[in-house]
Design a protein around this motif. Structure first.
Motif, PDB file in Angstrom:
ATOM      1  N   ARG A 114       9.325   2.981  -6.289  1.00  0.00           N
ATOM      2  CA  ARG A 114       8.235   2.677  -6.974  1.00  0.00           C
ATOM      3  C   ARG A 114       7.070   2.722  -5.920  1.00  0.00           C
ATOM      4  O   ARG A 114       7.187   2.449  -4.793  1.00  0.00           O
ATOM      5  CB  ARG A 114       8.235   1.692  -7.752  1.00  0.00           C
ATOM      6  N   GLU A 115       5.925   3.428  -6.381  1.00  0.00           N
ATOM      7  CA  GLU A 115       4.695   3.188  -5.571  1.00  0.00           C
ATOM      8  C   GLU A 115       4.599   1.822  -5.065  1.00  0.00           C
ATOM      9  O   GLU A 115       4.552   0.877  -5.686  1.00  0.00           O
ATOM     10  CB  GLU A 115       3.686   3.892  -6.424  1.00  0.00           C
ATOM     11  N   ARG A 116       4.078   1.765  -3.904  1.00  0.00           N
ATOM     12  CA  ARG A 116       3.669   0.678  -3.295  1.00  0.00           C
ATOM     13  C   ARG A 116       4.535  -0.223  -2.477  1.00  0.00           C
ATOM     14  O   ARG A 116       4.301  -1.275  -1.890  1.00  0.00           O
ATOM     15  CB  ARG A 116       2.563  -0.090  -3.907  1.00  0.00           C
ATOM     16  N   TYR A 117       5.971   0.131  -2.708  1.00  0.00           N
ATOM     17  CA  TYR A 117       7.123  -0.751  -2.274  1.00  0.00           C
ATOM     18  C   TYR A 117       7.528  -0.007  -1.103  1.00  0.00           C
ATOM     19  O   TYR A 117       8.718  -0.466  -0.711  1.00  0.00           O
ATOM     20  CB  TYR A 117       8.258  -0.925  -3.340  1.00  0.00           C
ATOM     21  N   ALA A 118       7.071   1.148  -0.562  1.00  0.00           N
ATOM     22  CA  ALA A 118       7.965   1.810   0.441  1.00  0.00           C
ATOM     23  C   ALA A 118       7.937   0.950   1.572  1.00  0.00           C
ATOM     24  O   ALA A 118       9.402   1.279   2.240  1.00  0.00           O
ATOM     25  CB  ALA A 118       7.138   3.264   0.586  1.00  0.00           C
ATOM     26  N   GLY A 119       7.258   0.446   2.408  1.00  0.00           N
ATOM     27  CA  GLY A 119       7.266  -0.258   3.479  1.00  0.00           C
ATOM     28  C   GLY A 119       8.543  -1.396   3.537  1.00  0.00           C
ATOM     29  O   GLY A 119       9.111  -1.524   4.277  1.00  0.00           O
ATOM     30  N   TYR A 120       8.474  -1.927   2.024  1.00  0.00           N
ATOM     31  CA  TYR A 120       9.530  -3.134   1.935  1.00  0.00           C
ATOM     32  C   TYR A 120      10.984  -2.446   1.974  1.00  0.00           C
ATOM     33  O   TYR A 120      11.853  -2.996   2.342  1.00  0.00           O
ATOM     34  CB  TYR A 120       9.034  -3.875   0.818  1.00  0.00           C
ATOM     35  N   MET A 170      19.935 -11.454   3.071  1.00  0.00           N
ATOM     36  CA  MET A 170      19.016 -11.270   1.834  1.00  0.00           C
ATOM     37  C   MET A 170      18.305 -10.077   2.012  1.00  0.00           C
ATOM     38  O   MET A 170      17.302  -9.923   2.525  1.00  0.00           O
ATOM     39  CB  MET A 170      18.258 -12.720   1.664  1.00  0.00           C
ATOM     40  N   ALA A 171      18.661  -9.052   0.972  1.00  0.00           N
ATOM     41  CA  ALA A 171      17.996  -7.762   0.974  1.00  0.00           C
ATOM     42  C   ALA A 171      17.109  -8.041  -0.503  1.00  0.00           C
ATOM     43  O   ALA A 171      16.537  -9.174  -0.686  1.00  0.00           O
ATOM     44  CB  ALA A 171      19.155  -6.607   0.862  1.00  0.00           C
ATOM     45  N   SER A 172      17.093  -6.812  -1.115  1.00  0.00           N
ATOM     46  CA  SER A 172      16.387  -7.049  -2.280  1.00  0.00           C
ATOM     47  C   SER A 172      16.683  -5.505  -3.205  1.00  0.00           C
ATOM     48  O   SER A 172      16.956  -4.727  -2.770  1.00  0.00           O
ATOM     49  CB  SER A 172      14.747  -6.749  -1.762  1.00  0.00           C
ATOM     50  N   ALA A 173      16.385  -5.817  -4.467  1.00  0.00           N
ATOM     51  CA  ALA A 173      16.738  -4.748  -5.495  1.00  0.00           C
ATOM     52  C   ALA A 173      15.756  -3.738  -5.244  1.00  0.00           C
ATOM     53  O   ALA A 173      16.062  -2.498  -5.623  1.00  0.00           O
ATOM     54  CB  ALA A 173      16.907  -5.342  -6.791  1.00  0.00           C
ATOM     55  N   VAL A 174      14.697  -4.016  -4.292  1.00  0.00           N
ATOM     56  CA  VAL A 174      13.936  -2.472  -3.924  1.00  0.00           C
ATOM     57  C   VAL A 174      14.824  -1.545  -3.498  1.00  0.00           C
ATOM     58  O   VAL A 174      14.203  -0.507  -3.390  1.00  0.00           O
ATOM     59  CB  VAL A 174      12.786  -3.139  -3.110  1.00  0.00           C
ATOM     60  N   ILE A 175      15.848  -1.777  -2.980  1.00  0.00           N
ATOM     61  CA  ILE A 175      16.609  -0.634  -2.324  1.00  0.00           C
ATOM     62  C   ILE A 175      17.208   0.413  -3.194  1.00  0.00           C
ATOM     63  O   ILE A 175      17.412   1.547  -2.868  1.00  0.00           O
ATOM     64  CB  ILE A 175      17.612  -1.384  -1.837  1.00  0.00           C
ATOM     65  N   HIS A 176      17.009  -0.044  -4.591  1.00  0.00           N
ATOM     66  CA  HIS A 176      17.422   0.776  -5.606  1.00  0.00           C
ATOM     67  C   HIS A 176      16.606   1.552  -6.391  1.00  0.00           C
ATOM     68  O   HIS A 176      16.539   2.459  -7.134  1.00  0.00           O
ATOM     69  CB  HIS A 176      18.110  -0.008  -6.509  1.00  0.00           C
ATOM     70  N   HIS A 177      15.096   1.570  -5.961  1.00  0.00           N
ATOM     71  CA  HIS A 177      14.124   2.383  -6.680  1.00  0.00           C
ATOM     72  C   HIS A 177      12.966   2.805  -5.505  1.00  0.00           C
ATOM     73  O   HIS A 177      12.999   2.258  -4.229  1.00  0.00           O
ATOM     74  CB  HIS A 177      13.456   1.577  -7.523  1.00  0.00           C
ATOM     75  N   LYS A 201       0.838  -1.089  -0.105  1.00  0.00           N
ATOM     76  CA  LYS A 201       0.226  -0.008   0.094  1.00  0.00           C
ATOM     77  C   LYS A 201       0.734   1.333  -0.104  1.00  0.00           C
ATOM     78  O   LYS A 201       2.068   1.174   0.523  1.00  0.00           O
ATOM     79  CB  LYS A 201      -0.825  -0.014   1.186  1.00  0.00           C
ATOM     80  N   PRO A 202       0.395   2.267  -0.476  1.00  0.00           N
ATOM     81  CA  PRO A 202       1.138   3.605  -0.284  1.00  0.00           C
ATOM     82  C   PRO A 202       1.275   3.922   1.006  1.00  0.00           C
ATOM     83  O   PRO A 202       0.718   3.554   2.086  1.00  0.00           O
ATOM     84  CB  PRO A 202       0.213   4.542  -1.107  1.00  0.00           C
ATOM     85  N   LEU A 203       2.288   4.531   1.389  1.00  0.00           N
ATOM     86  CA  LEU A 203       2.679   5.205   2.758  1.00  0.00           C
ATOM     87  C   LEU A 203       1.564   5.765   3.232  1.00  0.00           C
ATOM     88  O   LEU A 203       1.419   5.505   4.645  1.00  0.00           O
ATOM     89  CB  LEU A 203       4.038   5.908   2.954  1.00  0.00           C
ATOM     90  N   ALA A 204       0.859   6.500   2.745  1.00  0.00           N
ATOM     91  CA  ALA A 204      -0.311   6.987   3.523  1.00  0.00           C
ATOM     92  C   ALA A 204      -1.407   6.220   3.765  1.00  0.00           C
ATOM     93  O   ALA A 204      -2.214   6.498   4.689  1.00  0.00           O
ATOM     94  CB  ALA A 204      -1.045   8.139   2.287  1.00  0.00           C
ATOM     95  N   GLN A 205      -1.555   5.183   3.321  1.00  0.00           N
ATOM     96  CA  GLN A 205      -2.572   4.050   3.709  1.00  0.00           C
ATOM     97  C   GLN A 205      -2.034   2.938   4.435  1.00  0.00           C
ATOM     98  O   GLN A 205      -2.679   1.989   4.767  1.00  0.00           O
ATOM     99  CB  GLN A 205      -3.231   3.383   2.592  1.00  0.00           C
ATOM    100  N   THR A 206      -0.662   2.943   4.871  1.00  0.00           N
ATOM    101  CA  THR A 206       0.190   1.799   5.592  1.00  0.00           C
ATOM    102  C   THR A 206       0.171   2.327   7.141  1.00  0.00           C
ATOM    103  O   THR A 206       0.622   3.183   7.401  1.00  0.00           O
ATOM    104  CB  THR A 206       1.367   1.747   5.068  1.00  0.00           C
ATOM    105  N   ASP A 207      -0.237   1.549   7.853  1.00  0.00           N
ATOM    106  CA  ASP A 207      -0.284   1.754   9.344  1.00  0.00           C
ATOM    107  C   ASP A 207       1.227   1.561   9.895  1.00  0.00           C
ATOM    108  O   ASP A 207       2.114   0.578   9.389  1.00  0.00           O
ATOM    109  CB  ASP A 207      -1.303   1.104   9.990  1.00  0.00           C
TER     110      ASP A 207
END
Length: 287
Positions: free
Chosen positions: A177-183, A168-175, A99-105
């Motif tokens: 994109r919407e909805r991946y913020a919490g991860y 084990m991290a993730s390539a998400v650290i490099h971008h 979810k977007p950060l605005a909707q993530t508790d």
């Protein structure tokens, strides 16, 4: 080809049916005794049995990385079998909030950090003494000496004494994109943890690195792509091609292509590599 892991004990925390299973089988094939640990006991028992059926050595143990008592119990179980651990892989995973950060508790983000970051820290803390013993054991078997600070020193061209932690991290650290913020928050913090642990544990002969995979093309991702194909129309192949066109190699890495870099970092071939983050994504990001 990575070096042999003969006579090494490798602990895999978060040993799932995809990456974790492949890592256990590959490490055992290279001579390691593997400890497969995860929350689902039946899963790790199945993986351990498969390793043994292939002629390898394996120990199955259940663990909840968010529970300090459970992590301590895992260490005690391992210590009951060996007095030295040469490698620790932390790959505990839970499906993140998309979810977007605005909707993530805040609780959702906290749970992700607890599992990805604090779980890795708890596990490394518990296994530090066994990993330090593993470094000394490696040094003795390789003919390495010890300098005034207690760290291993190479003799006659042998690899200096060390044990290895791979997170084990993730390539998400490099971008972003919407909805991946919490991860991304959790996995970026995991990389920072790896940097600090590398600095603190290096003098004790323990190397710490992170691996940041992009997509891993296995059964789980195939099922997700099939879901997308049904939702938006098209085929599995269409979704794959659309995703792969972002990669330099125009394809997605398979499980073994993620596992083999981890095996390299666990091996003596990587004896001078610590505090690093290795991105494995067929060229989606340049780091």
């Amino acid at each position: 080809m990575t070096e042999s892991l003969s006579n090494k004990t490798i602990v895999i925390v978060g040993a799932g049916p995809g990456f974790g299973r492949t890592l256990a089988l590959r490490a055992a094939a290279k001579g390691a005794t593997v400890v497969v640990a995860a929350r689902t006991e039946s899963r790790v028992v199945e993986i351990a049995e498969e390793v043994r059926a292939g002629g390898g050595n394996a120990i199955a143990a259940s663990v909840d990385a968010t529970d300090p008592g459970s992590v301590r119990a895992l260490r005690e179980t391992v210590a009951g079998h060996t007095d030295a651990v040469h490698g620790l892989v932390y790959s505990a995973f839970a499906v993140p909030s998309m979810k977007p950060l605005a909707q993530t508790d805040h609780e959702q983000i906290s749970r992700g950090i607890d599992l990805s970051v604090l779980g890795a820290l708890r596990t490394t803390q518990e296994f530090t003494s066994l990993l330090e013993a593993g470094a000394a054991d490696t040094g003795a078997s390789a003919g390495a000496g010890t300098n005034e600070d207690g760290a291993g020193a190479a003799q006659d061209g042998a690899a200096p004494a060390s044990s290895s932690v791979v997170m084990m991290a993730s390539a998400v650290i490099h971008h972003s994109r919407e909805r991946y913020a919490g991860y991304k928050i959790a996995k970026t913090a995991l990389v920072a943890l790896g940097h600090s642990l590398a600095t603190e544990l290096g003098p004790r002969g323990i190397r710490v690195n992170t691996v940041a995979p992009g997509y891993i093309y296995g059964e789980t991702l195939k099922a997700y792509f099939e879901h997308l194909a049904t939702k938006y129309g098209g085929t599995l192949e269409d979704v794959y091609a659309h995703t792969a066109e972002k990669m330099d190699l125009r394809r997605l890495p398979g499980e073994r292509e993620i596992v083999d870099p981890v095996l390299f970092l666990l091996s003596d071939a990587a004896s001078a590599v610590t505090g690093q983050t290795l991105t494995v994504d067929c060229g989606e990001f340049h780091t």
